[in-house]
Design a protein around this motif. Structure first.
Motif, PDB file in Angstrom:
ATOM      1  N   VAL A  57       0.861  -1.174   0.000  1.00 40.89           N
ATOM      2  CA  VAL A  57       0.000   0.000   0.000  1.00 40.89           C
ATOM      3  C   VAL A  57       0.902   1.230   0.000  1.00 40.89           C
ATOM      4  N   ILE A  59       0.822   5.469   0.427  1.00 42.43           N
ATOM      5  CA  ILE A  59       0.054   6.585   0.955  1.00 42.43           C
ATOM      6  C   ILE A  59       0.846   7.846   0.696  1.00 42.43           C
ATOM      7  N   VAL A  69      -5.452  12.441   1.535  1.00 39.83           N
ATOM      8  CA  VAL A  69      -4.546  11.302   1.456  1.00 39.83           C
ATOM      9  C   VAL A  69      -4.823  10.503   0.193  1.00 39.83           C
ATOM     10  N   LEU A  71      -4.156   7.015  -1.953  1.00 44.07           N
ATOM     11  CA  LEU A  71      -4.000   5.625  -1.541  1.00 44.07           C
ATOM     12  C   LEU A  71      -3.934   4.751  -2.785  1.00 44.07           C
ATOM     13  N   HIS A  73      -2.986   0.449  -3.974  1.00 42.51           N
ATOM     14  CA  HIS A  73      -2.825  -0.906  -3.426  1.00 42.51           C
ATOM     15  C   HIS A  73      -2.343  -1.886  -4.474  1.00 42.51           C
ATOM     16  N   GLU A  80     -10.380   1.685   0.599  1.00 38.89           N
ATOM     17  CA  GLU A  80     -10.621   3.039   0.107  1.00 38.89           C
ATOM     18  C   GLU A  80     -11.010   3.939   1.268  1.00 38.89           C
ATOM     19  N   VAL A  90     -11.968   4.120   6.652  1.00 42.17           N
ATOM     20  CA  VAL A  90     -11.384   3.217   5.662  1.00 42.17           C
ATOM     21  C   VAL A  90     -12.278   1.996   5.575  1.00 42.17           C
TER      22      VAL A  90
END
Length: 101
Positions: A57, A59, A69, A71, A73, A80, A90
């Motif tokens: 992940v 960030i 933020v 994000l 993956h 999400e 989240v």
């Protein structure tokens, strides 16, 4: 920041060459510009496509995203950010083949 879990050793070596490992499998680079961040993630995405094991992940600060933020993956379970009643939460993203809990 990038956090890896159960990925091939090459991911660890690559990230160690471009970021600081502040704890096991947690890499940071507070001044990484968007172009470098995208290239690093592209390398990881390409490798993960050939070696789909574990997860990662990433960030980063993104003033246009929920909570400021960004994000990204690799692996499961994808998550999400979303806003609910003024709070940032989240949740696991549900694929079309899964039923929502």
């Amino acid at each position: 920041m990038i956090v890896i879990r159960d990925v091939q050793d090459r991911f660890h070596g690559f990230l160690s060459s471009v970021m600081l490992e502040v704890a096991p499998n947690i890499f940071v680079s507070p001044r990484m510009n968007p172009g470098v961040r995208e290239r690093v993630w592209q390398v990881m995405t390409d490798w993960y496509g050939n070696l789909p094991q574990g997860s990662a992940v990433m960030i980063w600060r993104d003033v246009n995203a929920v909570g400021g933020v960004g994000l990204a993956h690799l692996g499961d379970p994808p998550r999400e950010l979303f806003e609910a009643d003024g709070m940032w939460l989240v949740r696991r993203r549900v694929s079309s083949t899964q039923k929502a809990p």
